[in-house]
Design a protein around this motif. Structure first.
Motif, PDB file in Angstrom:
ATOM      1  N   PHE A   1      -0.671  -1.998  23.059  1.00 11.94           N
ATOM      2  CA  PHE A   1      -0.014  -3.335  22.639  1.00 11.94           C
ATOM      3  C   PHE A   1       0.888  -3.802  23.697  1.00 11.94           C
ATOM      4  O   PHE A   1       0.912  -5.146  23.947  1.00 11.94           O
ATOM      5  N   ALA A   2       1.661  -3.059  23.828  1.00 13.17           N
ATOM      6  CA  ALA A   2       3.074  -3.183  24.827  1.00 13.17           C
ATOM      7  C   ALA A   2       2.449  -3.657  26.154  1.00 13.17           C
ATOM      8  O   ALA A   2       2.842  -4.781  26.831  1.00 13.17           O
ATOM      9  N   ASP A   3       1.410  -3.228  26.522  1.00 12.11           N
ATOM     10  CA  ASP A   3       0.947  -3.567  27.959  1.00 12.11           C
ATOM     11  C   ASP A   3       0.318  -4.855  27.850  1.00 12.11           C
ATOM     12  O   ASP A   3       0.340  -5.629  28.810  1.00 12.11           O
ATOM     13  N   ARG A   4       0.019  -5.280  26.676  1.00 16.72           N
ATOM     14  CA  ARG A   4      -0.615  -6.693  26.776  1.00 16.72           C
ATOM     15  C   ARG A   4       0.275  -7.980  26.080  1.00 16.72           C
ATOM     16  O   ARG A   4      -0.222  -8.849  25.928  1.00 16.72           O
ATOM     17  N   GLY A   5       1.516  -7.250  26.426  1.00 19.37           N
ATOM     18  CA  GLY A   5       2.798  -8.323  26.101  1.00 19.37           C
ATOM     19  C   GLY A   5       3.161  -8.434  24.483  1.00 19.37           C
ATOM     20  O   GLY A   5       4.095  -9.448  24.286  1.00 19.37           O
ATOM     21  N   ALA A   6       3.026  -7.358  23.962  1.00 21.45           N
ATOM     22  CA  ALA A   6       3.517  -7.324  22.563  1.00 21.45           C
ATOM     23  C   ALA A   6       4.801  -6.917  22.453  1.00 21.45           C
ATOM     24  O   ALA A   6       5.313  -6.270  23.118  1.00 21.45           O
ATOM     25  N   ARG A   7       5.722  -7.727  21.818  1.00 20.59           N
ATOM     26  CA  ARG A   7       7.408  -7.537  21.757  1.00 20.59           C
ATOM     27  C   ARG A   7       7.549  -7.125  20.479  1.00 20.59           C
ATOM     28  O   ARG A   7       8.793  -6.504  20.552  1.00 20.59           O
ATOM     29  N   ILE A   8       6.702  -7.154  19.473  1.00 24.43           N
ATOM     30  CA  ILE A   8       7.107  -6.455  17.903  1.00 24.43           C
ATOM     31  C   ILE A   8       5.908  -6.065  17.524  1.00 24.43           C
ATOM     32  O   ILE A   8       4.822  -6.397  17.615  1.00 24.43           O
ATOM     33  N   ILE A   9       6.068  -4.699  17.617  1.00 20.89           N
ATOM     34  CA  ILE A   9       4.876  -3.647  16.984  1.00 20.89           C
ATOM     35  C   ILE A   9       5.079  -2.981  15.832  1.00 20.89           C
ATOM     36  O   ILE A   9       6.037  -2.355  15.870  1.00 20.89           O
ATOM     37  N   GLY A  10       4.394  -3.300  14.772  1.00 21.60           N
ATOM     38  CA  GLY A  10       4.739  -2.491  13.730  1.00 21.60           C
ATOM     39  C   GLY A  10       3.410  -2.097  12.959  1.00 21.60           C
ATOM     40  O   GLY A  10       2.291  -1.935  13.614  1.00 21.60           O
ATOM     41  N   GLY A  11       3.368  -2.112  11.455  1.00 23.96           N
ATOM     42  CA  GLY A  11       2.334  -1.807  10.948  1.00 23.96           C
ATOM     43  C   GLY A  11       1.956  -2.402   9.709  1.00 23.96           C
ATOM     44  O   GLY A  11       3.003  -3.010   8.935  1.00 23.96           O
ATOM     45  N   CYS A  12       0.900  -2.794   9.104  1.00 25.39           N
ATOM     46  CA  CYS A  12       0.155  -3.380   7.680  1.00 25.39           C
ATOM     47  C   CYS A  12      -0.263  -2.273   6.875  1.00 25.39           C
ATOM     48  O   CYS A  12       0.228  -1.338   6.810  1.00 25.39           O
ATOM     49  N   CYS A  13      -1.414  -2.656   6.474  1.00 24.49           N
ATOM     50  CA  CYS A  13      -1.866  -1.858   5.075  1.00 24.49           C
ATOM     51  C   CYS A  13      -2.039  -0.507   5.529  1.00 24.49           C
ATOM     52  O   CYS A  13      -2.781  -0.410   6.704  1.00 24.49           O
ATOM     53  N   GLY A  14      -1.688   0.294   4.700  1.00 17.96           N
ATOM     54  CA  GLY A  14      -1.924   1.667   4.983  1.00 17.96           C
ATOM     55  C   GLY A  14      -1.032   2.525   5.951  1.00 17.96           C
ATOM     56  O   GLY A  14      -0.983   3.781   5.922  1.00 17.96           O
ATOM     57  N   THR A  15      -0.137   1.690   6.661  1.00 17.56           N
ATOM     58  CA  THR A  15       0.900   2.610   7.214  1.00 17.56           C
ATOM     59  C   THR A  15       2.126   2.930   6.585  1.00 17.56           C
ATOM     60  O   THR A  15       2.356   2.269   5.463  1.00 17.56           O
TER      61      THR A  15
ATOM     62  N   THR B   1       0.702  -1.149   0.041  1.00 16.54           N
ATOM     63  CA  THR B   1      -0.049   0.045   0.018  1.00 16.54           C
ATOM     64  C   THR B   1       0.908   1.201  -0.037  1.00 16.54           C
ATOM     65  O   THR B   1       0.638   2.080  -0.595  1.00 16.54           O
ATOM     66  N   TYR B   2       2.197   1.127   0.460  1.00 16.32           N
ATOM     67  CA  TYR B   2       2.926   2.227   0.464  1.00 16.32           C
ATOM     68  C   TYR B   2       3.435   2.384  -1.001  1.00 16.32           C
ATOM     69  O   TYR B   2       3.613   3.853  -1.375  1.00 16.32           O
ATOM     70  N   LEU B   3       3.816   1.624  -1.831  1.00 18.33           N
ATOM     71  CA  LEU B   3       4.087   1.838  -3.042  1.00 18.33           C
ATOM     72  C   LEU B   3       3.041   2.163  -4.008  1.00 18.33           C
ATOM     73  O   LEU B   3       3.271   3.106  -4.576  1.00 18.33           O
ATOM     74  N   TYR B   4       1.659   1.717  -3.540  1.00 21.89           N
ATOM     75  CA  TYR B   4       0.617   2.269  -4.088  1.00 21.89           C
ATOM     76  C   TYR B   4       0.291   3.799  -3.838  1.00 21.89           C
ATOM     77  O   TYR B   4      -0.020   4.790  -4.766  1.00 21.89           O
ATOM     78  N   GLN B   5       0.633   4.278  -2.524  1.00 19.88           N
ATOM     79  CA  GLN B   5       0.485   5.691  -2.055  1.00 19.88           C
ATOM     80  C   GLN B   5       1.429   6.257  -2.904  1.00 19.88           C
ATOM     81  O   GLN B   5       1.367   7.800  -3.178  1.00 19.88           O
ATOM     82  N   MET B   6       2.564   5.627  -3.288  1.00 14.75           N
ATOM     83  CA  MET B   6       3.692   6.480  -4.028  1.00 14.75           C
ATOM     84  C   MET B   6       3.297   6.495  -5.653  1.00 14.75           C
ATOM     85  O   MET B   6       4.199   7.180  -6.398  1.00 14.75           O
ATOM     86  N   GLY B   7       2.218   5.928  -6.035  1.00 12.44           N
ATOM     87  CA  GLY B   7       1.877   6.042  -7.355  1.00 12.44           C
ATOM     88  C   GLY B   7       1.821   4.975  -8.255  1.00 12.44           C
ATOM     89  O   GLY B   7       1.697   4.928  -9.295  1.00 12.44           O
TER      90      GLY B   7
END
Length: 625
Positions: free
Chosen positions: A259-273, A22-28
């Motif tokens: 997310f960190a409070d709930r035990g997440a140790r890897i936090i990133g983004g998917c579509c649209g980020t 989606t980032y490539l899509y946003q780039m055109g």
């Protein structure tokens, strides 16, 4: 030399990267091409994207190989280039990231919860080739992501474990519920994956931060592995032929701590980020020590923006057999004479219509003028609104108003649909674009968009002239009253009104707005639309909880809440949240009734008691008996 990924996760939280496609899509770069092939065609571009995410703070970098498998690349004629694409993908991720980053090989689901025609033997061959190529190219770990079914991810994990001892991350794509699409409770699925060699489990895609938080909270028992989360940037909108995402980097920063409070140790983004979202996550987590959630109150740990209402709270109104009479004035005629209330009630997502029918009966009892039904809103599959509209008309005796989305039907299907409505005597419709299918519960479905909402309005009105979409004459004329949707929650209201004028020129008979949560905006909309030749029904949707308020504000296209409203709803859940939501809606209605005869009430989560109460409030303020 950096520590093994497993060791690193035991010591700190790592920021993941964001979207590639989606980032490539946003780039055109257009959809319909293989972004994985860009590893060979545009290597400098892919390396630059990795570099941007690394500089934003990502230390877990995914290779651009999500769909680099024989099955997915075959449709582009690239099935013989799989290994070359993968090797290039790993090299580009390494080149774009620093030495302290972990490059993980991305492996996406092939069946994606739907493609049952692919044999297990074919899946095995594709996963084996992809995973072995990633391992041979020197990745630091593997990430199996966007899997819908436990069966398919177990197959991929089994192949990975036979190929390598590298860390493996296993991520499901779910939509708030604590089950996989093939029916396995997430707690049991995570435990099974752990026993079969997964090092990290988690979620990505399909949902924004709110949905993934709810999925985590719905898992019963302890997740005995590090958790990874890569949410979408909210629900995408489709505007003027382009996908647009709404969740801001600031919202992602706030969500990262939850997310960190709930035990997440890897936090990133998917579509649209984007790199901006990742930078916000990294900044939010810098020096952050996550709190244990084990001391939370049980009720708060399970809080959700959807509050289930027990059967004893549901009105037991019996449907009244009173069919709508043909001579009843249209909504457009009514609103010229007096205040008029349309109430939206979403069709059910299952086969049980009892609550829906009880809701329509309750709205009939308080004299709502029409019940409107969305057309698979948010691209989530629901019962046919044409079937429900017919039942409501026959058995309850309240006017149905049916939404028609451009997303689901081509011109043939749309005309057929309209002809069926005409035969049933259902003549009030609302033409809408419809949310993109790829972000709903069946992401492999096609978004048709054979027509724009402008074209759909014109073509429906053409049926009123006795002319088919093809231009051929029909034996009689339809009598459709066609509405158009309007989003006033925009930066430039004047431009939105100009777009609205085009819909009226196309033939729209009335307008229904997205929900508004600001009295000042209601007044500005009234001023900006007072010259229009058709009535406007101003949208008011009572909030159900504080979490619901934040979700709508940050993740749903076309909805913006004022700071005052968000502050009032903050922390409220259950009955307290709904009660405050009704109070806020009543205050908004006081302003709305001064400027609009048309009121459009939107029922949240089937809490029709709320919109029934607000309908009565409208009548109490306008003197209708």
């Amino acid at each position: 030399m950096k520590p093994d990924l497993r060791e690193a996760l035991g010591a700190r939280i790592l920021t993941g990267d964001g979207a590639m496609g989606t980032y490539l899509y946003q780039m055109g770069f257009p959809v319909g091409v293989s972004y994985e092939e860009f590893n060979l065609l545009r290597p400098e571009l892919i390396q630059d994207v990795h570099r941007r995410y690394y500089e934003a703070g990502a230390r877990v970098i995914e290779t651009n190989t999500f769909s680099a498998n024989r099955e997915s690349l075959n449709k582009y004629g690239l099935d013989t280039d799989v290994e070359a694409i993968i090797r290039a993908g790993v090299l580009l991720a390494r080149a774009g990231a620093g030495d302290d980053a972990y490059v993980v090989g991305a492996v996406g689901a092939i069946r994606a919860g739907k493609r049952r025609n692919i044999r297990t033997s074919e899946l095995t061959r594709s996963f084996q080739q992809q995973i072995h190529a990633l391992v041979d190219a020197g990745v630091d770990g593997l990430i199996l992501e966007t899997f819908y079914d436990l069966e398919e991810i177990r197959l991929a994990l089994s192949i990975a474990r036979k190929a390598t001892n590298l860390p493996v991350i296993c991520q499901f794509a779910v939509e708030k519920e604590a089950v996989t699409q093939d029916g396995h409770p997430l707690a049991a699925a995570f435990e099974l994956l752990r026993d079969e060699g997964a090092d990290v489990v988690g979620f990505n895609c399909r949902s924004g931060p709110n949905g993934i938080l709810r999925a985590i909270d719905s898992v019963e028992g302890e997740i005995k592995l590090p958790l990874s989360v890569f949410p979408n940037a909210g629900i995408p909108d489709y505007v003027d032929g382009k996908y647009m995402f709404t969740a801001s980097p600031e919202y992602f920063a706030e969500s990262a701590r939850k997310f960190a409070d709930r035990g997440a140790r890897i936090i990133g983004g998917c579509c649209g980020t984007t790199p901006e979202h990742i930078a916000a996550i990294a900044a939010s987590l810098h020096g952050y020590v996550p709190q244990s959630v084990q001391g939370q109150d049980a009720a708060s740990s399970q809080e959700s923006s959807v509050v289930v209402i027990s059967s004893k709270e549901q009105p037991q109104s019996e449907p009244v057999a009173a069919p709508v009479q043909e001579e009843e004035p249209s909504i457009v005629e009514l609103v010229k004479q007096r205040h008029t209330v349309i109430v939206e009630l979403d069709p059910p997502r299952d086969l049980d219509i009892s609550k829906f029918m009880a809701g329509t009966a309750a709205l009939k009892a308080v004299h709502a003028d029409a019940v409107t039904m969305a057309d698979n809103s948010l691209a989530v599959t629901r019962m046919s609104n044409i079937a429900l509209a017919s039942l409501v008309q026959q058995h309850v005796g309240i006017r149905p108003l049916v939404h028609i989305a451009c997303r689901d039907r081509n011109q043939i299907g749309t005309q057929s649909h309209m002809m069926g409505l005409d035969a049933l005597g259902i003549d009030h419709v609302l033409a809408v674009t419809g949310d993109p299918a790829r972000f709903g519960d069946l992401p492999d479905s096609s978004s048709v968009y054979d027509m724009t909402s402008f074209e759909m309005i014109r073509m429906i009105k053409q049926l009123n002239s006795g002319v088919a979409f093809s231009g051929k004459p029909l034996k009689q004329k339809a009598k459709f009253v066609v509405g158009a949707a309007f989003n006033p929650n925009v930066k430039h209201l004047d431009k939105a009104v100009t777009r609205l004028e085009r819909k009226i020129e196309s033939g729209a008979d009335y307008i229904m707005t997205q929900p508004v949560y600001d009295k000042g905006l209601i007044e500005r909309v009234a001023e900006a639309t007072k010259h229009l030749s058709v009535p406007v029904f101003i949208g008011i949707m009572p909030l159900a909880s504080g979490r619901n308020a934040e979700y709508l504000h940050n993740e749903v296209p076309g909805i913006q809440l004022s700071d005052e409203v968000r502050e009032r709803m903050k922390g409220l859940e259950g009955e307290a949240g709904r009660a405050e939501g009704v109070r806020i809606a009543e205050e908004l209605l006081e302003t709305a009734l001064e400027h609009f005869n048309g009121i459009y009430l939107i029922t949240p989560f089937m809490f029709y008691e709320m919109t029934a109460q607000l309908t009565e409030y409208v009548w109490s303020k306008t003197g209708r008996k």
